[in-house]
Write an enzyme that holds these catalytic residues in place. Structure first.
Site, PDB file in Angstrom:
ATOM      1  N   ASN A   1       0.885  -1.048   0.116  1.00  0.00           N
ATOM      2  CA  ASN A   1      -0.118   0.095  -0.042  1.00  0.00           C
ATOM      3  C   ASN A   1       0.848   1.393   0.136  1.00  0.00           C
ATOM      4  O   ASN A   1       1.943   1.176   0.641  1.00  0.00           O
ATOM      5  CB  ASN A   1      -0.994   0.099   1.184  1.00  0.00           C
ATOM      6  CG  ASN A   1      -0.579  -0.118   2.570  1.00  0.00           C
ATOM      7  OD1 ASN A   1       0.433  -0.999   2.627  1.00  0.00           O
ATOM      8  ND2 ASN A   1      -1.209   0.425   3.674  1.00  0.00           N
TER       9      ASN A   1
ATOM     10  N   GLU B   1       0.417   5.227   0.711  1.00  0.00           N
ATOM     11  CA  GLU B   1      -0.446   5.971   1.116  1.00  0.00           C
ATOM     12  C   GLU B   1      -0.031   7.656   0.850  1.00  0.00           C
ATOM     13  O   GLU B   1       1.133   7.813   0.174  1.00  0.00           O
ATOM     14  CB  GLU B   1      -0.535   6.053   2.663  1.00  0.00           C
ATOM     15  CG  GLU B   1      -1.293   4.923   3.035  1.00  0.00           C
ATOM     16  CD  GLU B   1      -1.373   4.802   4.386  1.00  0.00           C
ATOM     17  OE1 GLU B   1      -0.828   5.535   5.621  1.00  0.00           O
ATOM     18  OE2 GLU B   1      -2.050   3.687   5.011  1.00  0.00           O
ATOM     19  N   ASN B   2      -1.058   8.632   0.863  1.00  0.00           N
ATOM     20  CA  ASN B   2      -0.797   9.907   0.531  1.00  0.00           C
ATOM     21  C   ASN B   2      -1.482  10.928   1.359  1.00  0.00           C
ATOM     22  O   ASN B   2      -2.485  10.406   2.044  1.00  0.00           O
ATOM     23  CB  ASN B   2      -1.264  10.280  -0.951  1.00  0.00           C
ATOM     24  CG  ASN B   2      -0.805  11.594  -1.607  1.00  0.00           C
ATOM     25  OD1 ASN B   2      -1.432  12.780  -1.055  1.00  0.00           O
ATOM     26  ND2 ASN B   2       0.329  11.536  -2.162  1.00  0.00           N
TER      27      ASN B   2
ATOM     28  N   TYR C   1      -5.330  11.888   1.326  1.00  0.00           N
ATOM     29  CA  TYR C   1      -5.678  10.394   1.679  1.00  0.00           C
ATOM     30  C   TYR C   1      -6.343   9.489   0.638  1.00  0.00           C
ATOM     31  O   TYR C   1      -5.868   8.533   0.146  1.00  0.00           O
ATOM     32  CB  TYR C   1      -6.631  10.086   2.451  1.00  0.00           C
ATOM     33  CG  TYR C   1      -6.028  10.588   3.999  1.00  0.00           C
ATOM     34  CD1 TYR C   1      -4.792  11.052   4.388  1.00  0.00           C
ATOM     35  CD2 TYR C   1      -6.767  10.040   5.293  1.00  0.00           C
ATOM     36  CE1 TYR C   1      -4.479  11.158   5.418  1.00  0.00           C
ATOM     37  CE2 TYR C   1      -6.409  10.461   6.776  1.00  0.00           C
ATOM     38  CZ  TYR C   1      -5.152  11.006   6.705  1.00  0.00           C
ATOM     39  OH  TYR C   1      -4.532  11.214   7.869  1.00  0.00           O
TER      40      TYR C   1
ATOM     41  N   GLU D   1      -2.973  -4.577  -3.113  1.00  0.00           N
ATOM     42  CA  GLU D   1      -3.570  -5.556  -4.006  1.00  0.00           C
ATOM     43  C   GLU D   1      -3.607  -4.756  -5.508  1.00  0.00           C
ATOM     44  O   GLU D   1      -3.335  -5.340  -6.468  1.00  0.00           O
ATOM     45  CB  GLU D   1      -5.208  -5.923  -3.644  1.00  0.00           C
ATOM     46  CG  GLU D   1      -5.160  -6.546  -2.372  1.00  0.00           C
ATOM     47  CD  GLU D   1      -5.466  -5.957  -1.053  1.00  0.00           C
ATOM     48  OE1 GLU D   1      -4.873  -4.741  -1.143  1.00  0.00           O
ATOM     49  OE2 GLU D   1      -6.285  -6.163  -0.341  1.00  0.00           O
TER      50      GLU D   1
ATOM     51  N   CYS E   1     -10.471  -4.304   0.423  1.00  0.00           N
ATOM     52  CA  CYS E   1     -11.727  -3.491   0.317  1.00  0.00           C
ATOM     53  C   CYS E   1     -12.482  -3.805  -0.829  1.00  0.00           C
ATOM     54  O   CYS E   1     -12.088  -4.356  -1.940  1.00  0.00           O
ATOM     55  CB  CYS E   1     -11.359  -1.959   0.416  1.00  0.00           C
ATOM     56  SG  CYS E   1     -10.377  -1.459  -1.228  1.00  0.00           S
TER      57      CYS E   1
ATOM     58  N   CYS F   1     -10.755  -2.968  -4.330  1.00  0.00           N
ATOM     59  CA  CYS F   1      -9.734  -3.924  -4.768  1.00  0.00           C
ATOM     60  C   CYS F   1     -10.570  -5.310  -5.177  1.00  0.00           C
ATOM     61  O   CYS F   1     -10.054  -6.023  -6.084  1.00  0.00           O
ATOM     62  CB  CYS F   1      -8.935  -4.358  -3.457  1.00  0.00           C
ATOM     63  SG  CYS F   1      -7.581  -3.300  -3.228  1.00  0.00           S
TER      64      CYS F   1
HETATM   65  N1  THU Z   1      -5.258  -1.379   2.485  1.00  0.00           N
HETATM   66  C1  THU Z   1      -4.671  -2.011   1.664  1.00  0.00           C
HETATM   67  O1  THU Z   1      -3.779  -2.048   1.103  1.00  0.00           O
HETATM   68  N2  THU Z   1      -5.432  -3.252   1.444  1.00  0.00           N
HETATM   69  C2  THU Z   1      -6.549  -3.613   1.930  1.00  0.00           C
HETATM   70  O2  THU Z   1      -7.208  -4.613   1.437  1.00  0.00           O
HETATM   71  C3  THU Z   1      -7.300  -2.742   2.950  1.00  0.00           C
HETATM   72  C4  THU Z   1      -6.482  -1.756   3.232  1.00  0.00           C
HETATM   73  C5  THU Z   1      -4.442  -0.184   2.992  1.00  0.00           C
HETATM   74  C6  THU Z   1      -5.063   0.931   2.677  1.00  0.00           C
HETATM   75  C7  THU Z   1      -4.396   2.126   3.744  1.00  0.00           C
HETATM   76  O3  THU Z   1      -3.086   2.173   3.235  1.00  0.00           O
HETATM   77  C8  THU Z   1      -4.339   1.420   4.810  1.00  0.00           C
HETATM   78  O4  THU Z   1      -4.559  -0.180   4.346  1.00  0.00           O
HETATM   79  C9  THU Z   1      -5.419   1.326   5.957  1.00  0.00           C
HETATM   80  O5  THU Z   1      -6.578   1.449   5.155  1.00  0.00           O
END
Ligand code: THU
Length: 162
Positions: A61, A63-64, A67, A74, A111, A114
């Site tokens: 993952n 992030e930024n 958000y 994934e 999520c 994804c």
């Molecule tokens: N996140 C994922 O990378 N995959 C998931 O299946 C659920 C959430 C990440 C997004 C964000 O960077 C962090 O987890 C918290 O939500």
């Protein structure tokens, strides 16, 4: 009115019950979460995609500070695989997590966005993609096809009809 039931199937197992190749894929996902850029959530996610040509593509993952601009592990892995090998099918995706803030005792639940992306690749390649969700306690939840994670998905033919 007519009630229709659909069956969704999942397997719960311990990591050591998986094949050597799948255990290796989970190990890759565990390594991949170390590359996560997650300063805001502290939630590290790694995803490893096994392609039909044997190649493994890893993602994490990203992030930024704005958000919604960030992306889940994934989708990073699947989009990278799609961009690098547009015509090679995906066999399996393994996902593993670690939180810097709390103990994760359950498998991760990807999520909706994804799931939608996984489901579209499954639909496009017309072959099931196995999804292996791994928890830090080495429990795994396996779906043999993405459709089990996203029944009644929005498919492109629905778009083309209009
Ligand atoms: N996140 C994922 O990378 N995959 C998931 O299946 C659920 C959430 C990440 C997004 C964000 O960077 C962090 O987890 C918290 O939500």
């Amino acid at each position: 009115m007519q009630e229709k039931k659909i069956e969704l199937s999942f397997i719960l197992a311990h990591l050591n019950e998986l094949s050597a190749q799948e255990q290796q894929l989970v190990a890759n996902a565990k390594s991949a979460f170390k590359t996560a850029y997650a300063p805001y959530s502290g939630f590290l996610v790694g995803a490893s995609v096994l392609l039909e040509n044997g190649e493994v593509i890893n993602g994490s993952n990203q992030e930024n500070v704005a958000y919604p601009s960030g992306l889940c592990a994934e989708r990073v892995a699947l989009f990278y695989a799609g961009a690098k090998y547009p015509n090679i099918k995906v066999n399996t995706i393994a996902v593993s997590v670690l939180s810097k803030n709390f103990e994760v005792t359950d498998v991760i639940s990807p999520c909706g966005a994804c799931r939608q992306v996984m489901a579209e690749y499954e639909d496009k390649q017309d072959k099931p993609i196995k999804v292996i969700l791994h928890s830090p306690t080495d429990e795994v939840l396996i779906a043999n096809r993405v459709e089990d994670l996203l029944p009644f998905m929005f498919k492109s033919p629905l778009l083309k009809q209009h």
